[in-house]
Scaffold this active site. Structure first.
Site, short mmCIF file in Angstrom:
data_model
loop_
_atom_site.label_atom_id
_atom_site.label_comp_id
_atom_site.label_asym_id
_atom_site.label_seq_id
_atom_site.Cartn_x
_atom_site.Cartn_y
_atom_site.Cartn_z
N THR A 177 0.91 -1.19 -0.10
CA THR A 177 -0.08 0.00 0.11
C THR A 177 0.99 1.32 0.01
O THR A 177 2.00 1.38 0.59
CB THR A 177 -0.84 0.00 1.13
OG1 THR A 177 -0.09 -0.03 2.40
CG2 THR A 177 -1.78 -1.09 1.22
N GLU A 192 -6.26 -3.43 0.23
CA GLU A 192 -6.28 -4.48 1.16
C GLU A 192 -7.76 -5.38 0.89
O GLU A 192 -7.84 -6.35 1.59
CB GLU A 192 -6.57 -3.93 2.68
CG GLU A 192 -5.24 -3.51 3.10
CD GLU A 192 -4.93 -2.14 2.90
OE1 GLU A 192 -5.50 -1.46 1.73
OE2 GLU A 192 -4.13 -1.56 3.62
N LYS A 199 -11.33 19.18 10.85
CA LYS A 199 -12.00 19.45 12.34
C LYS A 199 -12.21 20.70 12.73
O LYS A 199 -11.23 21.37 12.92
CB LYS A 199 -11.34 18.72 13.33
CG LYS A 199 -11.35 17.13 12.87
CD LYS A 199 -10.37 16.15 13.87
CE LYS A 199 -10.17 14.82 13.33
NZ LYS A 199 -9.14 14.52 12.39
N TRP A 219 -17.12 17.95 11.86
CA TRP A 219 -16.09 17.45 10.73
C TRP A 219 -16.49 18.10 9.55
O TRP A 219 -17.91 18.05 9.37
CB TRP A 219 -16.22 16.05 10.96
CG TRP A 219 -15.59 15.17 12.02
CD1 TRP A 219 -14.84 15.98 12.88
CD2 TRP A 219 -15.20 14.05 11.73
NE1 TRP A 219 -14.14 15.03 13.85
CE2 TRP A 219 -14.36 13.65 13.02
CE3 TRP A 219 -15.52 12.71 11.17
CZ2 TRP A 219 -13.96 12.44 13.50
CZ3 TRP A 219 -14.81 11.60 11.49
CH2 TRP A 219 -14.16 11.41 12.95
P1 AMP Z 1 -5.57 2.28 -2.48
O1 AMP Z 1 -5.30 1.16 -1.52
O2 AMP Z 1 -4.39 2.88 -3.00
O3 AMP Z 1 -6.43 1.95 -3.38
O4 AMP Z 1 -6.32 3.35 -1.83
C1 AMP Z 1 -7.63 3.06 -0.99
C2 AMP Z 1 -8.31 4.21 -0.58
O5 AMP Z 1 -8.36 5.29 -1.85
C3 AMP Z 1 -9.63 4.14 -0.01
O6 AMP Z 1 -9.27 3.63 1.36
C4 AMP Z 1 -10.23 5.50 -0.05
O7 AMP Z 1 -9.59 6.60 0.88
C5 AMP Z 1 -9.84 5.84 -1.43
N1 AMP Z 1 -10.71 5.68 -2.45
C6 AMP Z 1 -10.84 4.83 -3.40
N2 AMP Z 1 -11.78 4.85 -3.86
C7 AMP Z 1 -12.65 5.94 -3.69
C8 AMP Z 1 -13.82 6.43 -3.81
N3 AMP Z 1 -14.65 6.03 -5.03
N4 AMP Z 1 -14.00 7.59 -3.54
C9 AMP Z 1 -13.31 8.10 -2.29
N5 AMP Z 1 -12.28 7.43 -2.16
C10 AMP Z 1 -11.88 6.48 -2.53
#
Ligand code: AMP
Length: 541
Positions: A185, A329, A438, A443
C-alpha cells in the site's frame, strides 16, 4: 456432516485454462511499450504463461518465492502473472511511480528473487540494483531486437528467456489458500505494508467483479483496463476479463487522453476502468478536439471520489458510470454504485445523486460504520463513522507483520475511511479519517468541497486541506488548478459554492496553483499539499 462435492481448488491458472479452452481466439491487444499495436489471444497467452512457469521452475523458483514485476499493462505482464502464480510463486507488483528508495525498500522487504521489468524502467533499476541484492536476475519485457545495453544483473530479454524452455509443463497443484500476489500500500506515513493475496481470494474476487451489478464483464465486451496492474490488482480485471472471455485491450505506457481515446475507438471498447485523473485527461482531449465516443457504454471510476460533474459528463453521452470504492487490502473492490430496483425510474438528477455515493457492498463484502468507541452507527445516510469491512478477499494481516493485529473483535478491518451508509445500503465516503477537517469540534468533508468546486466551469482540479485556526482548530483552504486559458477568481468561486453547502463549511480562502501533487496511485497528495502550505496563514486567523 460434510457435503459430498468435489474438491476443486480455486487456483488462478484455472482462469487462463478456461479462457484458452472456451475463448481461445479472443483477442488480447496491447499498445506495446516498443510502440506498435500487438495482437495475441488467450490460447497463446496460456501457452506462453506455461513457459514462464517452466522457466522459473528451471531456475529453482518454488512455492512461496517472490517474483517482482515493474511493468505497464501489456500482454507480457499478463502472461507473467499467470506464469509466476502457476508455479506457486508470488507476483509482486512494484509501482514505478514510487521513489527509487521506496522501490528498493519494498523489494528488500519482499525479498524478490527475479524482477521482470519494462524497457521504460531499465535505467531506474540500474540506479538501485546495488540496493536490491535479493534479485538474482532481471528479465526485460522485450525481444532481442529491442534489448538495450544494460548493466542490470544477469539481464536477459523476456522473449529469449522463455525460448529457453519448450512449454511442455503442467501447472503446479497446491492449496487454494497459497499466496499468489503481493502489493504494497502506498501508505503516506510509516513503512509500506504488503497485502498478500491468495489464489482463492483472487479467484473469488474475479467472480465477484464479473457480476452484472459489479462490473458486469461478459464475453461480449471489449475491455480496456487503464487502471495499472501495479495498482491493487488492476481492480481484478487481469482475472475477471479472461474469466468472462471478453476481449482485452492493454494501454501499455501511454495513458494520455489522445492515446486512450484512440484505443477506445480503434478496438471498439465497451467497458473501461480508471481513476478520475485519467478520465479528466480523456474529457479534456474530447473537449478540445470535439471527438465523440461511439462504442464505450460503461466506465468504472474509483480510487478517489468521482465528482458528480464527471458522472454527468459520461451519462449525458450514453456511458453508464459505475462509481466504485475499494482499497489494496480489499483485492480491491468493496462497493459499486449500481442502481437497486427500488430506485429504478428515478429522474436523472436523483440518479446522479445516488451515483455520486460510492455504491453498495458487493457480495462477500460486509460493512459497518462505527463511532470512536467501536459502537455500530445506524444506516441513516447522516451519521458518519469509521468504515469497517469483512470478507474472504480482504486482508487479515500484512506480510511479515505476523504480530500486528489489524482486525477488531468481530473480525472487521478498519479502512481508515470515514463514511455514511443510507437506508438503501449506499455508502458515501466523507473523507480519509486523517483528511477530514475538524472545525469547532465538528467535521467537514474535504471530498464534498472538492466535488462542488470542480463543478465550476473554469476549474480543472480542486483540493481542500485543513489549516490551523486559532478559534476553530482547523478551517478549510480550497486549492484550485484553473482550466487551460481560464482565470477564475476567489470571490467567483466562493459565490458559486455559496448556498450549496452549510455556511460553516465554506472555505476560508482559495489559492490558485498550476498543479496539484498526486501520490503514486493517482490520489491527491494531501500530505505534500499540507507541507506546501505549511507557512500559509488564513485571512480569517
Ligand atoms: P488504495 O489502496 O491505494 O487503492 O487506496 C484506497 C483508498 O482510496 C480508500 O481507502 C479511499 O480512501 C480511497 N478511495 C478509493 N476509491 C474511492 C472512491 N470512489 N471515493 C473516495 N475515495 C476512494
Amino acid at each position: 456432516m460434510l457435503g459430498l462435492m468435489q474438491d476443486w481448488p480455486l487456483l488462478l491458472h484455472k482462469i487462463i485454462d478456461h479462457a484458452a479452452l472456451q475463448y481461445g481466439g479472443r483477442e488480447v491487444v496491447t499498445r506495446s511499450v516498443e510502440g506498435p499495436i500487438h495482437r495475441t489471444n488467450y490460447s497463446q497467452i496460456r501457452d506462453r504463461s506455461l513457459r514462464v512457469a517452466q522457466r522459473l521452475a528451471k531456475d529453482g523458483v518454488k512455492l512461496g518465492d517472490r517474483v517482482a514485476t515493474l511493468a505497464w499493462n501489456t500482454w507480457r505482464h499478463l502472461e507473467a502473472w499467470y506464469g509466476i502464480a502457476g508455479v506457486g510463486a508470488v507476483y509482486h507488483t512494484v509501482n514505478p511511480r514510487l521513489f527509487p528508495e521506496q522501490i528498493a525498500w519494498i523489494v528488500n522487504h519482499a525479498q524478490d528473487r527475479v524482477m521482470l521489468l519494462d524497457l521504460t524502467f531499465v535505467q531506474l533499476m540500474e540506479s538501485v540494483q546495488d540496493k536490491t541484492p535479493s534479485i538474482e536476475r532481471f528479465v526485460v519485457l522485450t525481444d532481442k531486437a529491442h534489448m538495450p545495453q544494460t548493466k542490470l544483473r544477469n539481464a536477459i530479454a523476456y522473449e529469449d528467456w522463455i525460448a529457453e524452455v519448450d512449454g511442455k509443463f503442467e501447472w503446479v497443484e497446491f492449496d487454494e489458500n497459497t499466496a499468489a500476489g503481493l502489493c504494497y500500500t502506498s501508505g503516506t506515513t510509516g513503512d509500506p505494508k504488503g497485502v498478500l493475496y491468495s489464489h482463492r481470494s483472487n479467484v473469488l474476487h474475479a467472480l465477484q467483479a464479473c457480476m452484472k451489478d459489479t462490473l458486469s464483464v461478459s464475453a461480449q465486451d471489449s475491455v480496456l483496463p487503464i487502471v495499472p496492474m501495479f495498482h491493487a490488482n488492476a481492480w481484478s480485471l487481469a482475472f475477471s476479463v479472461p474469466l468472462a472471455g471478453a476481449k482485452m485491450v492493454m494501454p501499455g505506457a501511454r495513458l494520455d487522453g489522445a492515446s486512450v481515446y484512440e484505443l477506445l475507438e480503434a478496438e471498439k471498447v465497451t467497458f473501461s476502468a480508471a481513476v478520475p485523473t485519467v478520465w479528466l485527461m480523456l474529457m479534456q482531449h474530447m473537449q478540445t478536439t470535439g471527438a465523440k465516443l461511439t462504442t464505450l457504454n460503461r466506465v468504472a471510476i474509483g480510487g478517489s471520489a468521482c465528482p458528480p460533474s464527471m458522472i454527468e459528463y459520461f451519462e449525458e453521452r450514453g456511458v453508464t458510470v459505475y462509481h466504485a470504492w475499494g482499497m489494496t487490502e480489499m483485492s480491491p473492490i468493496g462497493t459499486v454504485g449500481a442502481i437497486k430496483p427500488q430506485l429504478a425510474g428515478l429522474p436523472l438528477k436523483d440518479v446522479l445523486g445516488v451515483k455520486s455515493k460510492q455504491g453498495h457492498a458487493i457480495f462477500a463484502v460486509e460493512m459497518k460504520i462505527t463511532d470512536d468507541e467501536g459502537n455500530r452507527l445506524p444506516w441513516d445516510g447522516h451519521k458518519f463513522g469509521r468504515l469497517m469491512v469483512k470478507g474472504p478477499a480482504i486482508a487479515r494481516r500484512y506480510f511479515k507483520r505476523e504480530n500486528e493485529e489489524i482486525l477488531d473483535a468481530e473480525g472487521y478491518f478498519d479502512t481508515g475511511d470515514v463514511a455514511t451508509i443510507d437506508p438503501n445500503g449506499y455508502m458515501q465516503i466523507t473523507d480519509r479519517a486523517k483528511d477530514v477537517i475538524k472545525s469547532g469540534g465538528e467535521w467537514i468533508s474535504s471530498i464534498d468541497l472538492e466535488n462542488l468546486a470542480v463543478g465550476h466551469p473554469d476549474v480543472a482540479e480542486a483540493a481542500v486541506i485543513g489549516v490551523v485556526h486559532p478559534k476553530w482548530d482547523e478551517r478549510p483552504l480550497l486549492i484550485i488548478v484553473p482550466k487551460e486559458g481560464k482565470s477564475p477568481d476567489r470571490d467567483g468561486i466562493l459565490k458559486f459554492m455559496d448556498g450549496k453547502i452549510a455556511k460553516w463549511w465554506m472555505p476560508d480562502d482559495v489559492q490558485f496553483v498550476t498543479e496539484i501533487p498526486h501520490t503514486a496511485t493517482g490520489k491527491i497528495n494531501k500530505l505534500k499539499l499540507r507541507q506546501d502550505f505549511s507557512s500559509y496563514k488564513l485571512p480569517t486567523a
